[in-house]
Design a protein around this motif. Structure first.
Motif, PDB file in Angstrom:
ATOM      1  N   LEU A  23     -59.129   2.492  11.802  1.00 39.33           N
ATOM      2  CA  LEU A  23     -57.987   3.070  11.095  1.00 39.33           C
ATOM      3  C   LEU A  23     -56.752   3.157  11.989  1.00 39.33           C
ATOM      4  O   LEU A  23     -55.630   2.862  11.561  1.00 39.33           O
ATOM      5  CB  LEU A  23     -58.346   4.458  10.569  1.00 39.33           C
ATOM      6  CG  LEU A  23     -59.303   4.503   9.373  1.00 39.33           C
ATOM      7  CD1 LEU A  23     -59.870   5.906   9.199  1.00 39.33           C
ATOM      8  CD2 LEU A  23     -58.584   4.062   8.106  1.00 39.33           C
ATOM      9  N   SER A  24     -56.939   3.559  13.246  1.00 36.66           N
ATOM     10  CA  SER A  24     -55.788   3.733  14.145  1.00 36.66           C
ATOM     11  C   SER A  24     -55.161   2.404  14.536  1.00 36.66           C
ATOM     12  O   SER A  24     -54.012   2.368  14.994  1.00 36.66           O
ATOM     13  CB  SER A  24     -56.205   4.512  15.395  1.00 36.66           C
ATOM     14  OG  SER A  24     -57.191   3.810  16.133  1.00 36.66           O
ATOM     15  N   SER A  25     -55.889   1.288  14.350  1.00 39.45           N
ATOM     16  CA  SER A  25     -55.304  -0.015  14.630  1.00 39.45           C
ATOM     17  C   SER A  25     -54.306  -0.437  13.548  1.00 39.45           C
ATOM     18  O   SER A  25     -53.504  -1.349  13.758  1.00 39.45           O
ATOM     19  CB  SER A  25     -56.405  -1.074  14.751  1.00 39.45           C
ATOM     20  OG  SER A  25     -57.018  -1.327  13.494  1.00 39.45           O
ATOM     21  N   ARG A  26     -54.346   0.246  12.384  1.00 41.78           N
ATOM     22  CA  ARG A  26     -53.452  -0.085  11.265  1.00 41.78           C
ATOM     23  C   ARG A  26     -52.424   1.011  10.973  1.00 41.78           C
ATOM     24  O   ARG A  26     -51.344   0.711  10.474  1.00 41.78           O
ATOM     25  CB  ARG A  26     -54.273  -0.312   9.990  1.00 41.78           C
ATOM     26  CG  ARG A  26     -55.328  -1.404  10.090  1.00 41.78           C
ATOM     27  CD  ARG A  26     -54.712  -2.789  10.192  1.00 41.78           C
ATOM     28  NE  ARG A  26     -55.727  -3.812  10.070  1.00 41.78           N
ATOM     29  CZ  ARG A  26     -56.034  -4.450   8.948  1.00 41.78           C
ATOM     30  NH1 ARG A  26     -55.367  -4.178   7.839  1.00 41.78           N
ATOM     31  NH2 ARG A  26     -56.986  -5.361   8.928  1.00 41.78           N
ATOM     32  N   PHE A  27     -52.783   2.269  11.267  1.00 42.90           N
ATOM     33  CA  PHE A  27     -51.918   3.383  10.883  1.00 42.90           C
ATOM     34  C   PHE A  27     -51.796   4.376  12.037  1.00 42.90           C
ATOM     35  O   PHE A  27     -52.676   4.456  12.904  1.00 42.90           O
ATOM     36  CB  PHE A  27     -52.494   4.119   9.662  1.00 42.90           C
ATOM     37  CG  PHE A  27     -52.904   3.238   8.524  1.00 42.90           C
ATOM     38  CD1 PHE A  27     -51.942   2.652   7.707  1.00 42.90           C
ATOM     39  CD2 PHE A  27     -54.239   2.974   8.266  1.00 42.90           C
ATOM     40  CE1 PHE A  27     -52.309   1.828   6.657  1.00 42.90           C
ATOM     41  CE2 PHE A  27     -54.620   2.153   7.227  1.00 42.90           C
ATOM     42  CZ  PHE A  27     -53.651   1.578   6.410  1.00 42.90           C
TER      43      PHE A  27
END
Length: 317
Positions: A23-27
């Motif tokens: 998730l943190s790689s996108r948001f």
């Protein structure tokens, strides 16, 4: 914000790290772990106050219920159209009824990928919720036997026993046998209808299915959904002879019926009241014994990150 219940049944440290990294790689992502009962609600309330766009919950139905109550606040103070975060669910519990009903995949990593696609494509649904005077519920609440089963399961989980489908089944069977002679009952009131006295167990549903037995759906109110009123399923007997045919209909996806059963799939409100407090569950969590509860419905109460309704509709016989 990603709210994680590290004590949920189907979570692991490696799995939690993997989905948070994905998730943190996108948001831009804030990750918060719950530490006590009610903490998911506190974190969701903070996310709403701080203007987050989305709150994701990785946990079971109890954690999601807490988060929704934190996002929306008490039903009596609800303001339609007020800005608040959308809700997304990454399953992490034993049943995950709410997530599965929304069409979210059961595997947490697969669900994470699905949530990313939904967020990037802007897909969002508005759903109705049920509520009491001071609390929202997502899919069902019940007084009587199902709450007795939930209470017994919570005791077993606190003793270190996992919440497996088999354990739920045998806990249900033994609870019915143990309480078959109980005289505890309550009255159900509905709009434009005579009161129904002598109810031994009753469910109020906000959607269907009522629950899952493993991968098998149990539909007490087949046409109740997030876009209808409430469903009511009230039985005036806990006797085995009367409830075995009813159970057979539920397990074969036939419309529930029985002379001791009162059912409606679209009502505006429901009231339960008893002479003495009786066990109550809400979204699979035991919430204590109550003598009186009023249930209402609010349309379009919550924005959820989920596939559109047409892709999650199930046919019933």
């Amino acid at each position: 914000m990603l709210i994680v219940n590290p004590f949920a049944t189907a979570t692991s440290p490696a799995g939690r790290d993997a989905l948070a990294h994905t998730l943190s790689s996108r948001f831009h992502l804030d990750v918060e772990h719950t530490t006590h009962r009610g903490h998911a609600g506190e974190l969701a309330r903070r996310a709403a106050d701080d203007g987050f766009d989305v709150v994701l919950v990785h946990g079971g139905d109890g954690s999601v219920n807490e988060a929704v109550n934190g996002l929306l606040g008490p039903p009596g103070t609800f303001r339609p159209g007020a800005p608040r975060p959308r809700l997304g669910v990454i399953p992490g519990g034993s049943a995950n009824v709410f997530a599965r009903t929304l069409g979210i995949q059961a595997d947490p990593l697969a669900a994470t990928g699905q949530i990313i696609e939904l967020l990037e494509s802007g897909q969002c649904r508005q759903i109705g919720l049920g509520h009491t005077r001071d609390r929202w519920f997502l899919f069902n609440t019940g007084m009587g036997m199902d709450a007795v089963v939930v209470h017994a399961m919570e005791d077993k989980r606190h003793a270190g026993k996992p919440a497996t489908p088999g354990r739920y089944f045998w806990t249900t069977v033994t609870s019915f046998l143990r309480h078959a002679g109980s005289t505890a009952s309550f009255t159900v009131e509905l709009p434009d209808r005579d009161p129904i006295p002598g109810v031994r167990f009753g469910f109020v549903s906000n959607t269907s299915p009522w629950t899952y037995f493993g991968d098998f759906e149990i539909r007490t109110n087949p046409t109740t959904g997030f876009d209808t009123g409430l469903g009511i399923f009230a039985a005036t007997s806990t006797g085995v002879a009367r409830n075995l045919p009813l159970a057979a209909r539920l397990l074969t996806h036939r419309t529930p019926a029985g002379r001791h059963l009162h059912r409606d799939d679209d009502v505006a409100w429901v009231r339960f009241h008893a002479d003495e407090p009786i066990d109550v569950q809400m979204d699979g969590d035991y919430i204590g014994a109550h003598a009186s509860l009023d249930f209402g419905h609010r349309a379009d109460a919550l924005a959820v990150v989920a596939p559109d309704q047409s892709s999650t509709t199930h046919s019933t016989a």
